[in-house]
Design a protein around this motif. Structure first.
Motif, PDB file in Angstrom:
ATOM      1  N   PRO A  65       0.809  -1.221   0.000  1.00  0.00           N
ATOM      2  CA  PRO A  65       0.000   0.000   0.000  1.00  0.00           C
ATOM      3  C   PRO A  65       0.846   1.278   0.000  1.00  0.00           C
ATOM      4  CG  PRO A  65      -0.068  -1.056   2.125  1.00  0.00           C
ATOM      5  CD  PRO A  65       0.634  -2.001   1.213  1.00  0.00           C
ATOM      6  N   ALA A  66       0.152   2.403  -0.197  1.00  0.00           N
ATOM      7  CA  ALA A  66       0.799   3.621  -0.684  1.00  0.00           C
ATOM      8  C   ALA A  66       2.053   4.131   0.003  1.00  0.00           C
ATOM      9  CB  ALA A  66      -0.218   4.726  -0.791  1.00  0.00           C
ATOM     10  N   PRO A  67       2.061   4.523   1.266  1.00  0.00           N
ATOM     11  CA  PRO A  67       3.299   5.219   1.620  1.00  0.00           C
ATOM     12  C   PRO A  67       4.501   4.273   1.698  1.00  0.00           C
ATOM     13  CG  PRO A  67       1.746   5.264   3.442  1.00  0.00           C
ATOM     14  CD  PRO A  67       1.114   4.481   2.360  1.00  0.00           C
ATOM     15  N   PHE A  68       4.256   2.956   1.683  1.00  0.00           N
ATOM     16  CA  PHE A  68       5.362   2.019   1.888  1.00  0.00           C
ATOM     17  C   PHE A  68       5.940   1.484   0.593  1.00  0.00           C
ATOM     18  CE2 PHE A  68       2.204   1.556   5.298  1.00  0.00           C
ATOM     19  CZ  PHE A  68       2.901   2.249   6.259  1.00  0.00           C
ATOM     20  N   GLY A  69       5.090   1.280  -0.385  1.00  0.00           N
ATOM     21  CA  GLY A  69       5.558   0.630  -1.606  1.00  0.00           C
ATOM     22  C   GLY A  69       5.931   1.627  -2.683  1.00  0.00           C
ATOM     23  N   ILE A  70       6.055   1.092  -3.880  1.00  0.00           N
ATOM     24  CA  ILE A  70       6.345   1.919  -5.043  1.00  0.00           C
ATOM     25  C   ILE A  70       5.021   2.242  -5.709  1.00  0.00           C
ATOM     26  CG2 ILE A  70       7.368   1.904  -7.326  1.00  0.00           C
ATOM     27  CD1 ILE A  70       9.505   0.023  -6.167  1.00  0.00           C
ATOM     28  N   THR A  71       4.727   3.528  -5.835  1.00  0.00           N
ATOM     29  CA  THR A  71       3.444   3.921  -6.395  1.00  0.00           C
ATOM     30  C   THR A  71       3.630   4.493  -7.795  1.00  0.00           C
ATOM     31  OG1 THR A  71       2.791   4.533  -4.172  1.00  0.00           O
ATOM     32  CG2 THR A  71       1.390   5.279  -5.962  1.00  0.00           C
ATOM     33  N   ILE A 179      16.825  15.828   3.361  1.00  0.00           N
ATOM     34  CA  ILE A 179      16.268  16.761   4.347  1.00  0.00           C
ATOM     35  C   ILE A 179      14.764  16.550   4.471  1.00  0.00           C
ATOM     36  CG2 ILE A 179      15.951  19.184   4.915  1.00  0.00           C
ATOM     37  CD1 ILE A 179      18.440  19.768   3.252  1.00  0.00           C
ATOM     38  N   LEU A 180      14.120  16.391   3.336  1.00  0.00           N
ATOM     39  CA  LEU A 180      12.663  16.242   3.342  1.00  0.00           C
ATOM     40  C   LEU A 180      12.265  14.984   4.100  1.00  0.00           C
ATOM     41  CD1 LEU A 180      10.195  17.638   2.267  1.00  0.00           C
ATOM     42  CD2 LEU A 180      10.313  16.243   0.225  1.00  0.00           C
ATOM     43  N   TYR A 181      13.010  13.901   3.867  1.00  0.00           N
ATOM     44  CA  TYR A 181      12.690  12.653   4.557  1.00  0.00           C
ATOM     45  C   TYR A 181      12.898  12.813   6.057  1.00  0.00           C
ATOM     46  CZ  TYR A 181      12.224   7.689   5.354  1.00  0.00           C
ATOM     47  OH  TYR A 181      11.779   6.483   5.790  1.00  0.00           O
ATOM     48  N   GLY A 182      13.963  13.552   6.416  1.00  0.00           N
ATOM     49  CA  GLY A 182      14.206  13.796   7.827  1.00  0.00           C
ATOM     50  C   GLY A 182      13.090  14.612   8.462  1.00  0.00           C
ATOM     51  N   LEU A 183      12.530  15.551   7.720  1.00  0.00           N
ATOM     52  CA  LEU A 183      11.478  16.417   8.256  1.00  0.00           C
ATOM     53  C   LEU A 183      10.150  15.693   8.367  1.00  0.00           C
ATOM     54  CD1 LEU A 183      11.816  19.828   6.377  1.00  0.00           C
ATOM     55  CD2 LEU A 183      12.123  19.421   8.803  1.00  0.00           C
ATOM     56  N   GLY A 185       9.412  12.239   7.016  1.00  0.00           N
ATOM     57  CA  GLY A 185       9.403  10.791   7.200  1.00  0.00           C
ATOM     58  C   GLY A 185       8.732  10.023   6.087  1.00  0.00           C
ATOM     59  N   THR A 186       8.549  10.628   4.933  1.00  0.00           N
ATOM     60  CA  THR A 186       7.986   9.908   3.801  1.00  0.00           C
ATOM     61  C   THR A 186       8.418  10.627   2.531  1.00  0.00           C
ATOM     62  OG1 THR A 186       5.969   9.216   2.704  1.00  0.00           O
ATOM     63  CG2 THR A 186       5.849  11.238   3.941  1.00  0.00           C
ATOM     64  N   LEU A 187       8.430   9.903   1.421  1.00  0.00           N
ATOM     65  CA  LEU A 187       8.743  10.565   0.153  1.00  0.00           C
ATOM     66  C   LEU A 187       7.666  10.310  -0.885  1.00  0.00           C
ATOM     67  CD1 LEU A 187      12.598  10.081  -0.100  1.00  0.00           C
ATOM     68  CD2 LEU A 187      11.362  12.192   0.277  1.00  0.00           C
ATOM     69  N   ASN A 188       6.608   9.624  -0.488  1.00  0.00           N
ATOM     70  CA  ASN A 188       5.488   9.431  -1.393  1.00  0.00           C
ATOM     71  C   ASN A 188       4.780  10.770  -1.575  1.00  0.00           C
ATOM     72  OD1 ASN A 188       2.605   8.912  -2.023  1.00  0.00           O
ATOM     73  ND2 ASN A 188       3.367   6.822  -2.120  1.00  0.00           N
ATOM     74  N   LEU A 189       4.577  11.165  -2.832  1.00  0.00           N
ATOM     75  CA  LEU A 189       4.076  12.523  -3.082  1.00  0.00           C
ATOM     76  C   LEU A 189       2.752  12.799  -2.375  1.00  0.00           C
ATOM     77  CD1 LEU A 189       4.935  13.059  -6.836  1.00  0.00           C
ATOM     78  CD2 LEU A 189       5.652  14.487  -4.946  1.00  0.00           C
ATOM     79  N   ALA A 190       1.829  11.847  -2.487  1.00  0.00           N
ATOM     80  CA  ALA A 190       0.514  12.077  -1.891  1.00  0.00           C
ATOM     81  C   ALA A 190       0.627  12.140  -0.375  1.00  0.00           C
ATOM     82  CB  ALA A 190      -0.441  10.974  -2.314  1.00  0.00           C
ATOM     83  N   ASP A 191       1.398  11.213   0.198  1.00  0.00           N
ATOM     84  CA  ASP A 191       1.583  11.184   1.636  1.00  0.00           C
ATOM     85  C   ASP A 191       2.274  12.462   2.109  1.00  0.00           C
ATOM     86  OD1 ASP A 191       1.180   9.835   3.987  1.00  0.00           O
ATOM     87  OD2 ASP A 191       3.200   8.982   4.005  1.00  0.00           O
ATOM     88  N   LEU A 192       3.273  12.903   1.345  1.00  0.00           N
ATOM     89  CA  LEU A 192       3.963  14.150   1.669  1.00  0.00           C
ATOM     90  C   LEU A 192       2.996  15.311   1.676  1.00  0.00           C
ATOM     91  CD1 LEU A 192       7.273  14.189  -0.385  1.00  0.00           C
ATOM     92  CD2 LEU A 192       7.039  14.610   2.038  1.00  0.00           C
ATOM     93  N   ALA A 193       2.133  15.350   0.644  1.00  0.00           N
ATOM     94  CA  ALA A 193       1.201  16.469   0.533  1.00  0.00           C
ATOM     95  C   ALA A 193       0.326  16.552   1.770  1.00  0.00           C
ATOM     96  CB  ALA A 193       0.349  16.323  -0.722  1.00  0.00           C
ATOM     97  N   VAL A 194      -0.058  15.367   2.314  1.00  0.00           N
ATOM     98  CA  VAL A 194      -0.889  15.366   3.520  1.00  0.00           C
ATOM     99  C   VAL A 194      -0.076  15.828   4.719  1.00  0.00           C
ATOM    100  CG1 VAL A 194      -2.196  13.917   5.081  1.00  0.00           C
ATOM    101  CG2 VAL A 194      -2.326  13.518   2.620  1.00  0.00           C
ATOM    102  N   LYS A 195       1.142  15.285   4.850  1.00  0.00           N
ATOM    103  CA  LYS A 195       1.884  15.497   6.095  1.00  0.00           C
ATOM    104  C   LYS A 195       2.634  16.820   6.144  1.00  0.00           C
ATOM    105  CE  LYS A 195       2.250  10.699   7.328  1.00  0.00           C
ATOM    106  NZ  LYS A 195       3.001   9.472   7.063  1.00  0.00           N
ATOM    107  N   ILE A 196       2.882  17.401   4.999  1.00  0.00           N
ATOM    108  CA  ILE A 196       3.693  18.614   4.980  1.00  0.00           C
ATOM    109  C   ILE A 196       2.976  19.749   5.709  1.00  0.00           C
ATOM    110  CG2 ILE A 196       3.344  20.229   3.064  1.00  0.00           C
ATOM    111  CD1 ILE A 196       5.975  19.203   1.943  1.00  0.00           C
TER     112      ILE A 196
END
Lengths: 500, 139
Positions: A65-71, A179-183, A185-196
């Motif tokens: 599923p999304a934030p863990f795998g390759i989307t 840096i982004l991953y450190g801030l 904790g995810t690099l999935n675009l959709a997940d990032l958009a939510v968490k940013i």
């Protein structure tokens, strides 16, 4: 359908591998290459149709599923640009048959060609920033070799500049990702958009803006914006025409795509800073590119500088950050991929005929090659923005969007730059086609595989015409894509919405 | 390099290193190891052979052209992913079945093993392709 989202990545890979197996059998190799490119085009068009009718398509590779795998995600922006890219890939695969000699083919040219296409497709389809980095690298690996293949002196010089600058850009990109991953904790675009959003509440925005600007620099180098463009005119005219056409059509545009993607879904908190900066970068990019072109005296160097100028238009649309602006940017990108590549193809034919890229040594082609001259005019005038060709509508929509957003300076510059573009296209026309050739010049060379040289050019010219005459259809597609980008919720829902 | 000791040693080392690489390959499924490192080990074994004798002999003894091995490895990887697409799941999903082997009990086999095999072949092909051609340039 979404199960087959992976097809535009796998078809070029399969084609490349089969070409590698058949590298000692030139005829078979060429057949595989062209057939593979045709299949790829069919897949991309089918994908565009599916996205248009069913909305954003998502594939979670391996079922994770999304934030863990390759989307993999295809929205209208990706699907539209992918279709344009695959059209180029198909026509260039035919053109390569004529332009690339048997020697380069024996160095696995076709394999590298299709691996480059695979990288481009992957970059358009991925829904994850780190995978975007990986696809960039796949693309760059192939492009490094293609640029140096043949190993002439000028080519090596261009290749070294190209490799160095692109490695630097990759380093910036990777640093930003760290840096982004450190801030977040995810690099999935959709997940990032939510968490940013959460990050900006907890911390000062400084770090986030640092990441945004690092990415702006990284993609800025790759897409050759002011003041980071200098590697492009230093290298793009050196490899064979088919290769520089491929690069001009695809590589910088992937940089532009990444800018659009990142600055519509992730960094939208502070558009006064980021998007205004992009807008202000776009103005000198348009101007320096076009002025640089006026000063050049080689066919392909003129075209290389125009690439930069037109990148300016694309990011102008992004800088406006309105649905109209984005629609203009997307339509312009697709138009430019096709028209600009076509001009590079013409330059290859001219070079084969008269043995030079120096404008002073060309001439008289209007008399000897009237068909080629006619075909040159379509993309040239389209690039300059004359109706009813695609460039006119692309520029019109961008200029209209600038005036709507009260960016009168940017809109005015876009109009003025168009005039200069027309000037340089007329220069090419006068020098290569219209003026009589110097009397001591040798006669034109033969063009043995006439169809292989001219059919791709005719095909792309037809598309340019179609994009102009059917501007309504293409523009409404771009406008839908623009609206989609301004409302990233659909994208986020499609990715995170618990699909298998 | 004409060294009697190296040549004698390589004759013994080559099969042992190859066995070790297969062990690494199989171990890799649940523990450290796997196709990549196994491929490097096997490639190292053949590189050693190429150093001790020369790359012409090594190419002859290796039998497969590295280029073909790369292509075949990539095809295996493609196939391992596509099996799941064709059976209605998303690309690269693992599909498993068990194979009863007399004396060993049930052995679990799945598409990830196939994927790893593709990596194994590709890594050997790439490494040996580079090593052989570098050595030929030197000669």
């Amino acid at each position: 359908m979404s199960r087959w989202l992976v097809a535009p990545i796998l078809i070029p890979m399969l084609t490349g591998v089969l070409c590698l197996l058949a590298v000692r059998r030139p005829r078979l190799n060429r057949w595989i290459s062209v057939t593979g490119a045709a299949l790829e085009l069919a897949a991309a068009v089918a994908l565009l149709a599916a996205v248009r009718s069913q909305g954003t398509l998502v594939l979670q590779v391996g079922g994770w599923p999304a934030p863990f795998g390759i989307t993999l995600v295809a929205d209208l922006l990706s699907a539209f640009l992918l279709a344009a890219a695959c059209l180029l890939a198909f026509t260039l695969s035919i053109y390569s048959l004529a332009s690339i000699g048997a020697q380069l083919e024996s160095f696995a040219y076709h394999t590298l060609y299709h691996f480059l296409i695979m990288g481009v497709s992957g970059a358009f389809l991925t829904g994850d920033l780190f995978n975007l980095y990986v696809w960039f690298e796949v693309m760059l690996m192939a492009s490094f070799v293609l640029m140096a293949l043949g190993g002439e002196r000028g080519q090596m010089e261009g290749a070294i500049k190209y490799v160095t600058l692109n490695l630097l850009a990759s380093a910036f990109f990777l640093a930003a990702l760290g840096i982004l991953y450190g801030l977040v904790g995810t690099l999935n675009l959709a997940d990032l958009a939510v968490k940013i959003g959460g990050v900006t509440e907890r911390q000062p925005q400084g770090m986030l803006m640092a990441v945004a600007l690092l990415l702006l620099v990284a993609f800025g180098i790759k897409s050759a914006v002011f003041p980071l463009f200098f590697w492009l005119p230093a290298s793009y005219h050196t490899p064979p025409a088919a290769v520089s056409a491929l690069f001009s059509g695809l590589l910088t545009k992937v940089g532009v795509y990444s800018l659009i993607r990142v600055f519509t879904i992730l960094f939208v908190q502070n558009p006064d800073l980021t998007h205004n900066l992009i807008l202000w970068i776009s103005i000198p990019t348009m101007v320096t590119g076009v002025l640089g072109a006026v000063a050049q005296n080689q066919f392909r160097r003129v075209l290389s500088f125009h690439i930069i100028s037109q990148i300016g238009y694309m990011i102008l649309g992004l800088g406006l950050f309105t649905p109209l602006g984005l629609a203009g940017a997307i339509y312009f990108t697709a138009h430019n991929m096709i028209a600009k590549t076509n001009l590079f193809l013409v330059s290859g034919v001219v070079e084969r005929l008269q043995g030079s890229q120096w404008l002073s040594r060309l001439g008289g082609l209007y008399v000897t090659q009237p068909l080629l001259a006619g075909l040159f005019l379509v993309p040239a005038l389209s690039l300059a923005g004359l109706p009813p060709l695609s460039g006119f509508f692309a520029k019109l929509s961008l200029i209209q969007a600038s005036f709507d957003a009260r960016q009168y300076l940017a809109g005015g510059v876009a109009v003025a730059v168009s005039l200069f573009t027309l000037l340089s296209m007329m220069k090419l026309w006068n020098e290569a086609f219209w003026k009589p050739r110097a009397e001591d010049a040798p006669a034109d060379a033969e063009l043995p595989d006439r169809a292989r040289w001219l059919v791709p050019i005719a095909l792309l010219s037809l598309v340019t015409l179609a994009m102009g005459l059917g501007a309504n259809w293409f523009y409404s597609l771009a406008l839908d894509a623009g609206h989609q980008l301004m409302n990233p919720n659909n994208y986020i829902l499609a990715v995170m919405g618990g699909q298998p | 390099m004409r060294s009697f000791f190296l040549r004698t040693a390589v004759r013994v080392l080559l099969p042992m290193l190859l066995l070790f690489s297969i062990y690494l390959f199989l171990r890799g499924h649940n523990e450290p190891g796997g196709g990549f490192v196994a491929g490097l080990t096997a490639a190292a074994a053949w590189s050693l052979y190429a150093i001790a004798f020369d790359s012409r002999h090594a190419r002859a003894a290796f039998r497969v052209e590295p280029r073909r091995l790369i292509a075949t490895g990539l095809l295996v990887i493609l196939a391992s992913g596509l099996i799941s697409t064709f059976s209605g799941r998303s690309y690269l999903s693992g599909i498993w079945f068990s194979l009863p082997v007399p004396g060993l009990g049930d052995i679990d086999l799945g598409t990830p093993v196939l994927f790893d095999l593709g990596v194994f072949m590709t890594v050997i092909g790439v490494t040996l392709g580079i090593v052989f051609s570098l050595e030929e340039v030197e000669e």
